[in-house]
Design a protein around this motif. Sequence first.
Motif, PDB file in Angstrom:
ATOM      1  N   GLY A 141       0.804  -1.206   0.000  1.00 37.14           N
ATOM      2  CA  GLY A 141       0.000   0.000   0.000  1.00 37.14           C
ATOM      3  C   GLY A 141       0.841   1.261   0.000  1.00 37.14           C
ATOM      4  N   GLY A 142       0.166   2.384  -0.174  1.00 40.35           N
ATOM      5  CA  GLY A 142       0.898   3.638  -0.133  1.00 40.35           C
ATOM      6  C   GLY A 142       0.069   4.810  -0.583  1.00 40.35           C
ATOM      7  N   ARG A 143       0.543   5.993  -0.292  1.00 39.80           N
ATOM      8  CA  ARG A 143      -0.081   7.255  -0.687  1.00 39.80           C
ATOM      9  C   ARG A 143       0.984   8.096  -1.378  1.00 39.80           C
ATOM     10  NH1 ARG A 143      -3.828  11.229   1.388  1.00 39.80           N
ATOM     11  NH2 ARG A 143      -4.375  12.405  -0.488  1.00 39.80           N
ATOM     12  N   ARG A 144       0.597   8.780  -2.429  1.00 45.18           N
ATOM     13  CA  ARG A 144       1.507   9.605  -3.231  1.00 45.18           C
ATOM     14  C   ARG A 144       2.744   8.809  -3.641  1.00 45.18           C
ATOM     15  NH1 ARG A 144      -0.439  13.154   0.839  1.00 45.18           N
ATOM     16  NH2 ARG A 144      -1.887  14.688  -0.039  1.00 45.18           N
ATOM     17  N   ILE A 145       2.496   7.669  -4.247  1.00 44.91           N
ATOM     18  CA  ILE A 145       3.572   6.782  -4.678  1.00 44.91           C
ATOM     19  C   ILE A 145       4.282   7.407  -5.877  1.00 44.91           C
ATOM     20  CG2 ILE A 145       4.082   4.493  -5.630  1.00 44.91           C
ATOM     21  CD1 ILE A 145       1.519   3.530  -4.133  1.00 44.91           C
ATOM     22  N   ALA A 146       5.592   7.492  -5.816  1.00 43.74           N
ATOM     23  CA  ALA A 146       6.368   8.040  -6.923  1.00 43.74           C
ATOM     24  C   ALA A 146       6.272   7.108  -8.126  1.00 43.74           C
ATOM     25  CB  ALA A 146       7.820   8.210  -6.512  1.00 43.74           C
ATOM     26  N   ASP A 226       0.451   4.928 -18.716  1.00 43.12           N
ATOM     27  CA  ASP A 226       1.024   3.613 -18.462  1.00 43.12           C
ATOM     28  C   ASP A 226       0.779   3.177 -17.022  1.00 43.12           C
ATOM     29  OD1 ASP A 226       3.016   4.794 -16.832  1.00 43.12           O
ATOM     30  OD2 ASP A 226       4.446   4.899 -18.486  1.00 43.12           O
ATOM     31  N   PHE A 227       1.145   1.940 -16.716  1.00 45.07           N
ATOM     32  CA  PHE A 227       0.832   1.355 -15.416  1.00 45.07           C
ATOM     33  C   PHE A 227       1.497   2.117 -14.272  1.00 45.07           C
ATOM     34  CE2 PHE A 227       0.401  -2.086 -18.521  1.00 45.07           C
ATOM     35  CZ  PHE A 227      -0.877  -2.543 -18.225  1.00 45.07           C
ATOM     36  N   ARG A 228       2.729   2.548 -14.478  1.00 43.65           N
ATOM     37  CA  ARG A 228       3.413   3.315 -13.439  1.00 43.65           C
ATOM     38  C   ARG A 228       2.664   4.620 -13.144  1.00 43.65           C
ATOM     39  NH1 ARG A 228       7.630   1.102 -16.496  1.00 43.65           N
ATOM     40  NH2 ARG A 228       9.267   0.020 -15.312  1.00 43.65           N
ATOM     41  N   TYR A 229       2.265   5.305 -14.212  1.00 45.66           N
ATOM     42  CA  TYR A 229       1.548   6.567 -14.027  1.00 45.66           C
ATOM     43  C   TYR A 229       0.222   6.318 -13.302  1.00 45.66           C
ATOM     44  CZ  TYR A 229      -1.177  10.723 -15.002  1.00 45.66           C
ATOM     45  OH  TYR A 229      -1.976  11.831 -14.863  1.00 45.66           O
ATOM     46  N   ILE A 230      -0.492   5.272 -13.679  1.00 45.54           N
ATOM     47  CA  ILE A 230      -1.796   4.995 -13.068  1.00 45.54           C
ATOM     48  C   ILE A 230      -1.662   4.812 -11.561  1.00 45.54           C
ATOM     49  CG2 ILE A 230      -3.656   3.286 -12.913  1.00 45.54           C
ATOM     50  CD1 ILE A 230      -3.243   2.854 -15.973  1.00 45.54           C
ATOM     51  N   VAL A 231      -0.687   3.998 -11.140  1.00 46.09           N
ATOM     52  CA  VAL A 231      -0.495   3.766  -9.706  1.00 46.09           C
ATOM     53  C   VAL A 231      -0.148   5.075  -9.003  1.00 46.09           C
ATOM     54  CG1 VAL A 231       0.973   2.629  -7.993  1.00 46.09           C
ATOM     55  CG2 VAL A 231       0.151   1.346  -9.971  1.00 46.09           C
ATOM     56  N   SER A 232       0.734   5.853  -9.597  1.00 45.80           N
ATOM     57  CA  SER A 232       1.138   7.110  -8.987  1.00 45.80           C
ATOM     58  C   SER A 232      -0.027   8.091  -8.921  1.00 45.80           C
ATOM     59  CB  SER A 232       2.295   7.716  -9.790  1.00 45.80           C
ATOM     60  OG  SER A 232       2.682   8.955  -9.244  1.00 45.80           O
ATOM     61  N   TYR A 233      -0.763   8.222 -10.010  1.00 45.29           N
ATOM     62  CA  TYR A 233      -1.870   9.178 -10.063  1.00 45.29           C
ATOM     63  C   TYR A 233      -2.981   8.813  -9.078  1.00 45.29           C
ATOM     64  CZ  TYR A 233      -5.741  11.929 -11.984  1.00 45.29           C
ATOM     65  OH  TYR A 233      -6.806  12.793 -12.138  1.00 45.29           O
TER      66      TYR A 233
END
Length: 287
Positions: A141-146, A226-233
């Motif tokens: 889990g996490g919040r504001r994930i880079a 992309d997947f990285r952006y989705i998780v971060s956003y």
Amino acid sequence: MSRLVAFHAGGQDRYGVASETGIVDLTAQFGTRFRGLKEAVAAGALAELLQAADGCAPDWQEEDVTFLIPIANPEKLICVGVNFPDRNAEYKDGTTDAKAFPSLFIRFPRSFTGHGQPLIRPPESEQLDYEGEIAIVIGKGGRRIAREAAYDHIAALTLCNEGTIRDWVRHAKFNVTQGKNWDRSGSIGPWLVPFTHAAQLDDVKLETRVNGEVRQQDRTSRMMYDFRYIVSYVSTFTTLVPGDVIVCGTPTGAGARFDPPIWLKPGDVIEVEAEGIGILRNTVEEE
């Protein structure tokens, strides 16, 4: 391929590991620790489950079980809309450029069924449509994930047919909730594939077939977000927790985009396939 499955057999919900020879049932061995795969994901124990099944004879054959959605009760099930090139043009609303931020909406677990089960077309509408997608399962889990850390937060991958009742999507101006949450209108599965390296997501072929005819086909390298952006956003505005599921967008070619539209009908067979994950297969029945 490493594949963790949730299924119903022998009068109870179970989980285990699927292979070409059958399913190794791990419910008795791990049931006191993990009620289901969500709890195993939260504990970071997917590799442990796979190791426990290694070399074991199968307890069940796939044809003798009912597949369930792999994560039965995620805290959040978030879907990304319009995430492949040409999908804006499909909407014929005068806009063709990608937006600065993705469209998101929420689905409820009850709106999905498992692999091999029928999608349900309700009596209120014949406009049941398909959307083949890859879904990611959050493990850490996490919040504001880079963005550069996003892959560290993904535990597993699965497939989704994000079935939609098209006319109900358009009932209101600013939301699609009504058309996206009919009971058992979509599916998730057939299993979880542990996520261990970037190549599993960065450039993967995604295809949807209806009765053997290819309707959707694209590669994840062409996704607008992309997947990285989705998780971060997503993690910017809400805390992601283990077991959360994010459904990451469908290529062009849904039934609504044909002229005239081609809706799913009872007896149809829909297959969503992605390299390295497998094939999610469902039929259609009337409610």
